[in-house]
Design an enzyme around this catalytic site. Structure first.
Site, short mmCIF file in Angstrom:
data_model
loop_
_atom_site.label_atom_id
_atom_site.label_comp_id
_atom_site.label_asym_id
_atom_site.label_seq_id
_atom_site.Cartn_x
_atom_site.Cartn_y
_atom_site.Cartn_z
N ARG A 103 52.52 31.34 30.84
CA ARG A 103 53.13 32.62 30.48
C ARG A 103 53.77 33.23 31.70
NH1 ARG A 103 49.41 36.88 27.49
NH2 ARG A 103 48.48 37.01 29.55
N THR A 107 57.26 38.89 31.79
CA THR A 107 57.78 38.98 30.42
C THR A 107 56.73 38.58 29.39
OG1 THR A 107 58.54 36.69 30.39
CG2 THR A 107 60.07 38.34 31.27
N ASP A 199 40.74 35.35 32.56
CA ASP A 199 41.74 34.27 32.57
C ASP A 199 41.04 32.93 32.38
OD1 ASP A 199 44.83 33.84 34.10
OD2 ASP A 199 43.52 32.15 33.61
N ASP A 202 41.87 30.22 35.13
CA ASP A 202 41.26 30.54 36.43
C ASP A 202 39.74 30.35 36.40
OD1 ASP A 202 43.63 31.09 37.66
OD2 ASP A 202 43.47 33.27 37.46
C1 PRP Z 1 46.87 31.19 29.00
C2 PRP Z 1 46.17 30.52 27.84
C3 PRP Z 1 47.28 30.32 26.86
C4 PRP Z 1 48.15 31.54 27.10
C5 PRP Z 1 47.90 32.51 26.00
O1 PRP Z 1 47.58 30.29 29.76
O2 PRP Z 1 45.53 29.33 28.18
O3 PRP Z 1 48.00 29.12 27.05
O4 PRP Z 1 47.73 32.10 28.34
O5 PRP Z 1 48.77 33.57 26.09
P1 PRP Z 1 49.87 33.86 25.01
O6 PRP Z 1 49.21 33.76 23.67
O7 PRP Z 1 50.29 35.26 25.34
O8 PRP Z 1 50.99 32.88 25.17
P2 PRP Z 1 48.28 30.71 31.14
O9 PRP Z 1 49.69 31.15 30.90
O10 PRP Z 1 47.42 31.69 31.86
O11 PRP Z 1 48.38 29.35 31.92
P3 PRP Z 1 47.21 28.48 32.56
O12 PRP Z 1 46.37 27.96 31.43
O13 PRP Z 1 47.97 27.41 33.24
O14 PRP Z 1 46.44 29.33 33.50
N1 URA Z 2 45.34 34.10 28.86
C1 URA Z 2 44.07 34.15 29.29
O1 URA Z 2 43.58 33.22 29.96
N2 URA Z 2 43.34 35.22 28.97
C2 URA Z 2 43.83 36.26 28.25
O2 URA Z 2 43.10 37.22 28.00
C3 URA Z 2 45.16 36.19 27.83
C4 URA Z 2 45.90 35.07 28.14
#
Ligand code: PRP
Ligand code: URA
Length: 208
Positions: A103, A107, A199, A202
């Site tokens: 994400r 945005t 997160d 993370d």
């Molecule tokens: C997180 C999560 C989803 C997304 C959800 O990923 O694992 O893929 O956010 O958010 P959304 O419904 O608003 O799209 P992130 O973008 O943090 O990436 P990562 O898993 O690589 O940390």
């Molecule tokens: N992605 C995450 O990992 N946690 C949230 O709460 C939203 C998006």
């Protein structure tokens, strides 16, 4: 809400509570993500089609069953990776195809950075694995990719969903069932699920 399945299993409720805790370390967090994913995928696959087959036991031939469809697990990188092993325990012959989406922090829109799907679909049922359904952007983009690939039957398996993300996925793809451990209150101003678990990427990979 149509096509939304929220687990009522006590094991799921218990494990999710430990997962949410800020005191849960990455090692335990990863274990719980895998265990919860397995339990949810078990529930999500209760309607898979089987066909009768004959099987020879050491003593006698008898009736048995075989899954008809080839299953694909589609973890959304990064956080969905932690769900794969737990689901694979139950369906070891499933194919795993990775989709990389993050994400954009400002945005909140999904940005795709990895996709090596072959041209022709090799599976007929896909389980999208991602712990968090926040705005729903990542899930909707992944379903778009899988439908373009040619897969007709797609299910989303996550851990926590926000009402906003659930509505986005349902409105965009009403044919995709959503399986979750919990539906939380809402998103905060940064697009994080409240109360959520923070997160998910993370916390699994120790990168906070
Ligand atoms: C997180 C999560 C989803 C997304 C959800 O990923 O694992 O893929 O956010 O958010 P959304 O419904 O608003 O799209 P992130 O973008 O943090 O990436 P990562 O898993 O690589 O940390
Ligand atoms: N992605 C995450 O990992 N946690 C949230 O709460 C939203 C998006």
């Amino acid at each position: 809400m149509p096509n939304l399945y929220v687990s009522t299993h006590p094991l799921v409720a218990h494990k999710l509570t430990i997962l949410r805790s800020k005191d849960t370390e990455p090692k335990k967090f990863r274990e719980l993500v895998g265990e919860l994913a397995g339990l949810l995928a078990y529930e999500a696959t209760s309607d898979l089609v089987i066909k009768p087959v004959r099987v020879q036991t050491p003593l006698k031939e008898t009736d048995g069953y075989q899954l008809v469809h080839k299953i694909g697990l589609i973890p959304i990188l990064r956080a969905g990776l932690g769900m794969v092993e737990g689901v694979w325990n139950f369906m070891p012959s499933a194919e795993v195809w990775h989709i990389g989406i993050y994400r954009d922090e400002k945005t909140l829109k999904p940005v795709q950075y990895y996709n090596k799907l072959p041209i022709e679909p090799t599976v007929s049922v896909c389980l999208i694995l991602d712990p968090m359904l926040a705005t729903g952007g990542s899930a909707v983009a992944t379903v778009d990719i899988l439908k373009q690939w040619g897969v007709k039957r797609i299910k989303f398996v996550g851990l926590i969903g926000a009402p906003e993300g659930i509505a986005h996925l349902q409105n965009s793809h009403p044919d995709v069932p959503i399986h979750l451990a919990a539906v939380d209150e809402r998103l905060n101003e940064n697009g994080y699920i409240l109360p959520g678990l923070g997160d998910a990427g993370d916390r699994q990979f120790g990168t906070a």
